[in-house]
Design a protein around this motif. Structure first.
Motif, short mmCIF file in Angstrom:
data_model
loop_
_atom_site.label_atom_id
_atom_site.label_comp_id
_atom_site.label_asym_id
_atom_site.label_seq_id
_atom_site.Cartn_x
_atom_site.Cartn_y
_atom_site.Cartn_z
N ARG A 268 0.81 -1.22 0.00
CA ARG A 268 0.00 0.00 0.00
C ARG A 268 0.84 1.27 0.00
O ARG A 268 0.33 2.37 -0.21
CB ARG A 268 -0.94 -0.02 1.21
CG ARG A 268 -2.06 -1.04 1.09
CD ARG A 268 -2.76 -1.34 2.40
NE ARG A 268 -1.98 -2.24 3.25
CZ ARG A 268 -2.46 -2.92 4.27
NH1 ARG A 268 -3.75 -2.82 4.57
NH2 ARG A 268 -1.69 -3.72 4.99
N TYR A 295 -7.95 -4.21 -2.20
CA TYR A 295 -6.69 -4.73 -2.76
C TYR A 295 -6.72 -4.71 -4.28
O TYR A 295 -5.81 -4.17 -4.93
CB TYR A 295 -6.47 -6.16 -2.26
CG TYR A 295 -5.21 -6.82 -2.77
CD1 TYR A 295 -3.96 -6.24 -2.56
CD2 TYR A 295 -5.27 -8.02 -3.48
CE1 TYR A 295 -2.80 -6.85 -3.02
CE2 TYR A 295 -4.12 -8.63 -3.95
CZ TYR A 295 -2.88 -8.04 -3.71
OH TYR A 295 -1.74 -8.63 -4.18
N PHE A 298 -6.69 -1.22 -5.58
CA PHE A 298 -5.34 -0.65 -5.57
C PHE A 298 -4.57 -1.10 -6.81
O PHE A 298 -3.92 -0.29 -7.49
CB PHE A 298 -4.61 -1.10 -4.30
CG PHE A 298 -3.14 -0.79 -4.28
CD1 PHE A 298 -2.69 0.44 -3.83
CD2 PHE A 298 -2.20 -1.72 -4.74
CE1 PHE A 298 -1.33 0.73 -3.82
CE2 PHE A 298 -0.85 -1.43 -4.73
CZ PHE A 298 -0.41 -0.19 -4.27
N SER A 301 -5.64 0.64 -9.91
CA SER A 301 -5.15 2.01 -9.99
C SER A 301 -3.68 2.10 -10.40
O SER A 301 -3.23 3.17 -10.82
CB SER A 301 -5.33 2.70 -8.63
OG SER A 301 -4.38 2.22 -7.67
N LYS A 302 -2.96 1.01 -10.27
CA LYS A 302 -1.54 1.01 -10.60
C LYS A 302 -1.27 0.66 -12.06
O LYS A 302 -0.16 0.84 -12.55
CB LYS A 302 -0.78 0.03 -9.69
CG LYS A 302 -0.78 0.41 -8.22
CD LYS A 302 -0.11 1.75 -8.01
CE LYS A 302 -0.22 2.23 -6.58
NZ LYS A 302 0.41 3.55 -6.38
#
Length: 438
Positions: A268, A295, A298, A301-302
């Motif tokens: 994170r 999770y 996330f 978003s990457k």
């Protein structure tokens, strides 16, 4: 015909005590597939049985009585109060197999139970301290933070992965890969199968020279180094300080420092974005099922638009059972670990906006992998015991062998799920059919 219950009732009437072996016969209706002996001199089961159990101390009885099931058995075994006869402590697979297939317990009536407890002595119910390898129960871990907070996750990872790099080198072999291998066939070596697993992940993610990969929960950096050798820029993240130190040294020794980095970091805390691909190999088990949306969100978003994500993790065979691990696994192996079926994983990946393109189950592959790790532990037993102690070494033998049985019997599975971040308009630019060699 006199039954085991009749024997218990007769002893109650006459004030005589049952032996330990007689008590076991009561709970199993005398159907024992192995030889049993106890510290009171009593025995039960076939005299010529290939495998056996030797209960050596009253403390072992207390462990078994106060925590029935796998936790009590583990406590007695790890502490040395219960010995498995006929198997090596580094690989108790065969006795676990026999016990799982042929040893069945039933609950006696109240009068018989009273006779059993009078024979054992009520002091047997007074709990004693568990072996030092056991972590606190879930409800007492609050001092480490809320479940799956950064601090508590770090402590859980420390408990399992910071045992000793030297120990892991002996058990895992040269690849230092602690995840399911992918066997082209059963005759492949462990190292060949682990290399093939990294090849499979690399190919599924369509990585090429110049691409950027984020490997979450990277362990000792096996995937990181595999990709970097092929010109990919890689960031790996692990909560284990010992793993990060080992991986960074291996990266430097291979001359890959310009391409690869392993951080001692919570995933994170990774700030970079726009990755061409994200791999998560053996981490989702530690995330917590309720945290899947965050999770996978996330990870989404990457990724750049059109970027690929591969999730590789242990699952249950369905989506309906409790997500919590059993007593032994939770207290000795993976504190706070949780599993659910692949359906839930796919659903939550889809719900954050990623499109699932492929999934497969490598269940049998993990059974083969675990068998090889057990072989390594047996081969290097004395060195492993010298490194981590007899109790911890026995935990690992028990855990690896029991997990192998779980995969063989379809109690647990291993799924790889491949997904893509779909750009506006829906054109992901992927081939119409799978582009990798299975």
């Amino acid at each position: 015909m006199t039954t085991f219950k009749d024997k218990a009732d007769s002893r109650w009437d006459t004030g005589q005590k049952l032996t330990i072996a007689e008590i076991l016969e009561i709970f199993t209706n005398g159907d024992l597939p192995l030889r049993f002996s106890a510290y009171d001199g009593s025995t039960a089961g076939p005299a010529d049985a290939k495998y056996g159990l030797d209960l050596k101390t009253p403390r072992g009885t207390t462990y078994l009585v106060t925590a029935p099931g796998d936790l009590g058995m583990a406590r007695a075994y790890v502490s040395g109060d219960l010995e498995a006869v006929g198997v090596h402590p580094g690989d108790p697979y065969e006795i676990l197999r026999v016990m799982g297939e042929e040893l069945h317990f039933s609950r006696p009536d109240a009068m018989t139970l009273a006779s059993v407890m009078r024979s054992l002595g009520w002091e047997t119910l007074r709990p004693v301290a568990p072996p030092p390898q056991e972590t606190l129960p879930r409800w007492r871990r609050i001092a480490e933070g809320l479940r799956h907070s950064k601090s508590r996750d770090a402590e859980a990872i420390h408990h399992h992965y910071d045992v000793s790099n030297a120990f892991y080198e002996k058990v895992l072999g040269p690849s230092m890969t602690y995840t399911c291998a992918a066997y082209e066939d059963a005759d492949r070596t462990l190292e060949q199968a682990q290399e093939n697993k990294y090849r499979l992940v690399f190919d599924k993610l369509r990585l090429k020279e110049g691409d950027r990969l984020l490997d979450i929960g990277c362990g000792w950096g096996g995937m990181v180094r595999y990709a970097a050798r092929r010109g990919v820029h890689v960031i790996g993240a692990t909560l284990s300080a010992e793993q990060a130190e080992w991986a960074q040294k291996a990266i430097a020794e291979e001359g890959l420092s310009a391409l690869a980095e392993v951080r001692h970091s919570d995933y994170r805390d990774v700030q970079e974005t726009g990755f061409d691909a994200v791999s998560s190999i053996g981490l989702t088990e530690h995330i917590g099922v309720q945290n899947y949306p965050a999770y996978f969100g996330f990870i989404q978003s990457k990724l750049r638009d059109g970027g690929l994500f591969l999730n590789h993790c242990i699952t249950r065979p369905d989506n309906t059972r409790s997500t919590k691990a059993g007593g032994f696994i939770d207290r000795y192996v993976f504190p706070d670990g949780e599993l659910i079926g692949s359906g839930r994983i796919i659903t939550d990946i889809q719900n954050v906006g990623l499109e699932v393109r492929h999934e497969e189950n490598l269940r049998e592959h993990y059974a083969l992998t675990l068998a090889e790790w057990n072989k390594n532990l047996v081969e290097h037993w004395d060195e492993c015991v010298a490194e981590v102690g007899i109790g911890t070494a026995k935990v690992w033998g028990l855990y690896l062998a029991g997990s192998r049985l779980g995969f063989e019997r379809n109690v647990i599975q291993l799924h790889q799920v491949l997904s893509v971040k779909v750009p506006a308009g829906g054109n992901v630019g992927l081939p119409l059919r799978p582009w990798w060699v299975a």
